[in-house]
Design a protein around this motif. Sequence first.
Motif, PDB file in Angstrom:
ATOM      1  N   ASP A 145      -3.057 -16.410   3.094  1.00 19.42           N
ATOM      2  CA  ASP A 145      -1.664 -16.626   2.697  1.00 19.42           C
ATOM      3  C   ASP A 145      -1.466 -18.044   2.188  1.00 19.42           C
ATOM      4  OD1 ASP A 145      -2.064 -18.039   4.973  1.00 19.42           O
ATOM      5  OD2 ASP A 145      -0.492 -17.090   6.148  1.00 19.42           O
ATOM      6  N   MET A 150      -7.747 -10.494   4.315  1.00 18.06           N
ATOM      7  CA  MET A 150      -6.550 -10.130   3.560  1.00 18.06           C
ATOM      8  C   MET A 150      -5.296 -10.574   4.313  1.00 18.06           C
ATOM      9  SD  MET A 150      -7.473  -8.820   0.733  1.00 18.06           S
ATOM     10  CE  MET A 150      -6.213  -7.768   0.000  1.00 18.06           C
ATOM     11  N   ASN A 151      -5.305 -10.393   5.621  1.00 23.78           N
ATOM     12  CA  ASN A 151      -4.097 -10.692   6.385  1.00 23.78           C
ATOM     13  C   ASN A 151      -3.808 -12.182   6.444  1.00 23.78           C
ATOM     14  OD1 ASN A 151      -2.590 -11.227   9.150  1.00 23.78           O
ATOM     15  ND2 ASN A 151      -2.082  -9.157   8.467  1.00 23.78           N
ATOM     16  N   LEU A 152      -4.840 -13.003   6.516  1.00 25.77           N
ATOM     17  CA  LEU A 152      -4.606 -14.441   6.708  1.00 25.77           C
ATOM     18  C   LEU A 152      -4.741 -15.266   5.426  1.00 25.77           C
ATOM     19  CD1 LEU A 152      -6.221 -15.043  10.208  1.00 25.77           C
ATOM     20  CD2 LEU A 152      -3.812 -14.798   9.641  1.00 25.77           C
ATOM     21  N   LEU A 160     -10.053  -6.900   6.629  1.00 18.22           N
ATOM     22  CA  LEU A 160      -8.635  -6.871   7.005  1.00 18.22           C
ATOM     23  C   LEU A 160      -8.153  -8.253   7.429  1.00 18.22           C
ATOM     24  CD1 LEU A 160      -8.584  -3.453   8.909  1.00 18.22           C
ATOM     25  CD2 LEU A 160      -7.605  -3.953   6.652  1.00 18.22           C
ATOM     26  N   TRP A 161      -8.980  -8.977   8.184  1.00 22.58           N
ATOM     27  CA  TRP A 161      -8.601 -10.330   8.599  1.00 22.58           C
ATOM     28  C   TRP A 161      -8.421 -11.260   7.396  1.00 22.58           C
ATOM     29  CZ3 TRP A 161      -6.423 -12.074  12.709  1.00 22.58           C
ATOM     30  CH2 TRP A 161      -6.679 -11.520  13.974  1.00 22.58           C
ATOM     31  N   HIS A 206      -4.602 -20.724   5.425  1.00 18.94           N
ATOM     32  CA  HIS A 206      -5.775 -20.561   6.291  1.00 18.94           C
ATOM     33  C   HIS A 206      -7.058 -20.678   5.465  1.00 18.94           C
ATOM     34  CE1 HIS A 206      -2.619 -18.397   8.599  1.00 18.94           C
ATOM     35  NE2 HIS A 206      -3.268 -18.823   9.657  1.00 18.94           N
ATOM     36  N   ASN A 244      -2.179  -9.131  -3.118  1.00 15.47           N
ATOM     37  CA  ASN A 244      -1.204  -8.097  -2.780  1.00 15.47           C
ATOM     38  C   ASN A 244      -0.666  -8.383  -1.385  1.00 15.47           C
ATOM     39  OD1 ASN A 244      -1.636  -6.160  -5.071  1.00 15.47           O
ATOM     40  ND2 ASN A 244      -3.719  -6.197  -4.233  1.00 15.47           N
ATOM     41  N   PRO A 245       0.081  -9.467  -1.243  1.00  8.19           N
ATOM     42  CA  PRO A 245       0.412  -9.899   0.118  1.00  8.19           C
ATOM     43  C   PRO A 245       1.407  -8.992   0.823  1.00  8.19           C
ATOM     44  CG  PRO A 245       1.519 -11.271  -1.498  1.00  8.19           C
ATOM     45  CD  PRO A 245       0.625 -10.373  -2.267  1.00  8.19           C
ATOM     46  N   LYS A 246       2.098  -8.149   0.070  1.00  8.77           N
ATOM     47  CA  LYS A 246       3.092  -7.278   0.703  1.00  8.77           C
ATOM     48  C   LYS A 246       2.451  -5.958   1.065  1.00  8.77           C
ATOM     49  CE  LYS A 246       7.051  -9.600  -1.224  1.00  8.77           C
ATOM     50  NZ  LYS A 246       8.075  -9.666  -2.257  1.00  8.77           N
ATOM     51  N   CYS A 247       2.327  -5.699   2.340  1.00  8.59           N
ATOM     52  CA  CYS A 247       1.620  -4.552   2.897  1.00  8.59           C
ATOM     53  C   CYS A 247       0.132  -4.668   2.575  1.00  8.59           C
ATOM     54  CB  CYS A 247       2.180  -3.226   2.379  1.00  8.59           C
ATOM     55  SG  CYS A 247       3.878  -2.959   2.891  1.00  8.59           S
ATOM     56  N   GLU A 248      -0.616  -3.768   3.182  1.00  9.82           N
ATOM     57  CA  GLU A 248      -2.050  -3.809   2.954  1.00  9.82           C
ATOM     58  C   GLU A 248      -2.385  -3.319   1.547  1.00  9.82           C
ATOM     59  OE1 GLU A 248      -3.840  -1.526   6.028  1.00  9.82           O
ATOM     60  OE2 GLU A 248      -3.502  -3.062   7.537  1.00  9.82           O
ATOM     61  N   THR A 249      -3.469  -3.821   1.043  1.00 13.06           N
ATOM     62  CA  THR A 249      -4.029  -3.301  -0.194  1.00 13.06           C
ATOM     63  C   THR A 249      -4.675  -1.949   0.111  1.00 13.06           C
ATOM     64  OG1 THR A 249      -4.423  -5.512  -0.974  1.00 13.06           O
ATOM     65  CG2 THR A 249      -5.781  -3.773  -1.935  1.00 13.06           C
ATOM     66  N   ASN A 284      -4.330 -13.833  -1.037  1.00 11.97           N
ATOM     67  CA  ASN A 284      -4.254 -12.375  -1.141  1.00 11.97           C
ATOM     68  C   ASN A 284      -3.354 -12.041  -2.329  1.00 11.97           C
ATOM     69  OD1 ASN A 284      -3.436  -9.697  -0.843  1.00 11.97           O
ATOM     70  ND2 ASN A 284      -3.388  -9.800   1.404  1.00 11.97           N
TER      71      ASN A 284
END
Lengths: 440, 440, 440
Positions: free
Chosen positions: A405, A401-403, A398-399, A408, A368-373, A366
């Motif tokens: 990192d 982007m969230n995972l 959303l999944w 995963h 933009n790992p800090k907060c959602e894009t 991701n």
Amino acid sequence: MLKNGNITGFRRNLKLNDVGNQMYQLISELYPICRSITGNGFRESLKVIKKSIPLEIHEVPSGTQVFDWTVPKEWNIKDAYIKNLKGEKIVDFQESNLHVVSYSVQIRKKISLAALKEHLFTIPDYPDWIPYRTSYYKENWGFCLSHNQFLQMQDEEYEVCIDSSLEDGHLTYGEYYLGGESSDEILISCHACHPSLCNDNLSGISLATLLAKYLSQLSLRYSYRFIYIPGTIGSIAWLALNEHQVGRIKHGLVLTCVGDPGKSTYKKSRRGDAEVDKAAIHVLKHSAQDHEIIDFFPYGYDERQYCSPGFNLAVGCLMRSQHGQFPEYHTSADNLDLVQPPYLGDSFSKCLSILHVLENNKIYLNQNPKCETQLGKRGLYKAIGGQKDSGLNQMAILWVMNLSDGSHTLLDIAQRSGMAFDVIKNAADALLEADLLRCC
Amino acid sequence: MLKNGNITGFRRNLKLNDVGNQMYQLISELYPICRSITGNGFRESLKVIKKSIPLEIHEVPSGTQVFDWTVPKEWNIKDAYIKNLKGEKIVDFQESNLHVVSYSVQIRKKISLAALKEHLFTIPDYPDWIPYRTSYYKENWGFCLSHNQFLQMQDEEYEVCIDSSLEDGHLTYGEYYLGGESSDEILISCHACHPSLCNDNLSGISLATLLAKYLSQLSLRYSYRFIYIPGTIGSIAWLALNEHQVGRIKHGLVLTCVGDPGKSTYKKSRRGDAEVDKAAIHVLKHSAQDHEIIDFFPYGYDERQYCSPGFNLAVGCLMRSQHGQFPEYHTSADNLDLVQPPYLGDSFSKCLSILHVLENNKIYLNQNPKCETQLGKRGLYKAIGGQKDSGLNQMAILWVMNLSDGSHTLLDIAQRSGMAFDVIKNAADALLEADLLRCC
Amino acid sequence: MLKNGNITGFRRNLKLNDVGNQMYQLISELYPICRSITGNGFRESLKVIKKSIPLEIHEVPSGTQVFDWTVPKEWNIKDAYIKNLKGEKIVDFQESNLHVVSYSVQIRKKISLAALKEHLFTIPDYPDWIPYRTSYYKENWGFCLSHNQFLQMQDEEYEVCIDSSLEDGHLTYGEYYLGGESSDEILISCHACHPSLCNDNLSGISLATLLAKYLSQLSLRYSYRFIYIPGTIGSIAWLALNEHQVGRIKHGLVLTCVGDPGKSTYKKSRRGDAEVDKAAIHVLKHSAQDHEIIDFFPYGYDERQYCSPGFNLAVGCLMRSQHGQFPEYHTSADNLDLVQPPYLGDSFSKCLSILHVLENNKIYLNQNPKCETQLGKRGLYKAIGGQKDSGLNQMAILWVMNLSDGSHTLLDIAQRSGMAFDVIKNAADALLEADLLRCC
């Protein structure tokens, strides 16, 4: 050959009916040939396969030491029969190559029924079926016949003839290497040592061959190695001769018994949690069909060798009905009626889906790992908030982007979210397109 | 003594009926003795045990500091009774040593019923049973009697007499060390501080004693240490005095309540996944009998001390009915009727099976780890392939070969294959014999 | 202010009825205000909260870049209506601030019903309810009305008026920092951007506010940070502006939808096994009420931002009915009838219990780790052994002593023993008092 697309596009446009019919066609062509673990029947079969893919043929001399085993003498057979006193052939190899115990030595003599009986094999429970028997490692001879045939035999003298040869020669196997972006390999292995048996033998061969044919037209991430070998001794010989390059095999599948009406079954590799295991389990679970996942056990097909402790490769086994678990197993009833194009096509589709997961199972980052894009300004989010229905794809976005990192894979994300790999992959593709993900 | 065999052979030839009867015999002999946590009853009991095994008797002086505890004064008793006005002994120590609260101080006086009542204990729910009570760490006196006895007492003056002594002396315990191949030890612990109570006390003593007697005749891998101690203060004293050598204890079992008709129960060590835990669970699961596996909790018997955080030894507890969970617990009904030879013999067998697993639970190395070994040429595989029935032992052989990679014990292999330890061990023995395995 | 006690004592004396009523009172006061993600309604709401706690008000200018987002223009509204030909206001902002799509731009014009329809939102399934709609990031305007209102509209010309402004200004948020013994923080976050919606918005605000008010009177182990922010953009702005000190946040809770009759729900942090997750799960499991524990998913409330991969904070979400899962969600039916004091009080109690666990979840060291401590001589054990009933607290004492080895928190001990945290904590307190435990 011009590579015209990747596995995702191929899969989308696949006509399963056509593939199932092509597989059945190939099985039909191979069915009459009398294969064994060595000999001309095996060579003839590879020649048929070579019409679809540019197979390399390898010959390993008899007597070659391969780990704890020795490549046996080569066996060939021209004819065999049992004649009664009237001179009638009551058992005839020309009618079914199952009639002769594989690796039977040459014999021609008169023999009483009592003495002959020790060389006859039947299946009393299925009196119309001919069993399949072998005697590779102990010199012997014998005939297989239906129990009803056997019951009609009179107490008289018979003439038995097996016109076979067992001599120094070669063990033959076929190999097809398909280079991909990476030198990491996916191994596809099938045994081709059984005579006229369709599910246990020919169905796996046909699946491997059609896969090889179609994958060869695509741009691939992995390199693929297809091997057509005699069971046990073949995989042992192949491993012995290729030990130096076995480390390239990252994933593998043994293909067999993929044409019968039984539910799809995946037998895990000895590791149990290899990527190919997770991919196969994911595909079967999301198939919306009844299926079975079984743990590794050290019996069955060539996964026994790939998963021996000295190799412990990530090789599972894809089947429908399991080894030894269907009544037609190792009998003349494992024929062109047992396997059918729809089951063959379905197995092709599942195998392709497993490879599709492996080809695309990457780790992304991701950006933009800090907060959602802010997806909205990129057209990836609904403009008006507050509505109740949030589409499936939006959750997938959303999944991902969230995972994403760095720890995963897409398959991990699919598993944790409970969504299908394809839905997750589509989301990842859209995010890559929008420069919101980067390949790791 | 000439060691004539190992645990495997002994187990094979064991006559459980005989063992059960011997255990019951020993219990019967110990039953009448008035034991407590110190005193001559304890010594007399050890003398009886010494007829079977060469027990060492240890005496720890009163006042010795053992961790947070102090060895108490020694208690001995000659007689005790309650007499009514007519001079009749309505409660008589000579009839049952449970009638006196253990560690009661000396008393002889006339007392009204009202005042006496504060020193009487009964079980109204089981009006025929005498309860078992102690007052080790607070000087007091009291009588236990059946509720029916109690109800017949008139409102009159009674004469109470307890002819006991509580003086500086010793805490006594017995120990038997049986050397094996290795100095690593298996600890077998039982408490011997209860008076006439059979299941909670004597059954564990009899199991430990018969085990010690028979194991002493065998060649053993481990050394064994059997200890006969008063509950709590005894194991604390033993641990305090033997702290320097506790590290040798690799596995241990507390034995108690092993003679009643209840199902076998194993209480895990605090570690929860120690080898002794896995071995006991395996044995009970493959016993084909109802059984119970319970997690460790810091109450019960001497496992409380062995599993205190400063030691955290791999010591579990083998029982049938559990501590405090059967109505006869700590009453006169825990007698020679409650325990029976068949249950005692069955417990012996299970305990022996657990030790059998521990003695044989080794790691082996497959000498041909790359691909399967050719079992056929060594007579370990059927000559004619293709038959449907593959015997259980053959699967065991394949499992042992596949998992003997240096990281699986035989018990691990048994667990993963779902097969019984004995079947796996037989396979390993055959493979060792054929030089296909080497000890790790 | 004089700190007069700790959370344990406060919790013991708590009158839940009173708290529930105070929470409801605060909700009632905030209910009429027209909040949005920016603007005077938000400021006015913070002023109301400031009557209970000394909130700091922060203003972030429009246009400020906060990670991938930009703080939007400030929106304010004075009035809005739809008039029919007769001049009757058939939709009137003064009656319900839900009637206007939040962030609607200024408009005043005559318009046909056909054209107007594209700007009208209703809920046909609940024809009496007004929906709640927003259009923060796309300039637009619209009205929300009940479906019954909508059905009565004639095919005529209407006058629409929205007297709003959308101009450079500020995003406002409130923050209250409560220092504790440690600079490690517990974050309590609630969104305050919804207009007249009680459960989704005001219930969380009221819970945070009453918590802050009461905790401010206590001696606390952790520091607490309460933030009142607009959803999504607010938490993003807060994280962007406070990125340097986010590392202090050890635990956190998003509070929302805590006033309706639904069962309590805890949504785990992305980590899934954070201490706050374990604490919340423990509290709900021991609540003796129906409840739900759900895994993290990247949708819902501001936990989406706190749990984005670049922060991955240990922040869960405490709710009753879940985001989008109750019919009144985002409608005019999420009103002062839906939330009720008993549910509010119950949520307060559970939240307080979670904080109670976190405040007290320490690791202690048994000072006598070898064998059990002699509890009897310290008055922590029954004097007469052998009795059947061993009280709950005594088991808790044994568990705490057995597991206080430096690697188990009190919550770990509660989980392994199956006992409630409070029971374990009481035991630990007694043992600390007796110098048998030391803080790690």
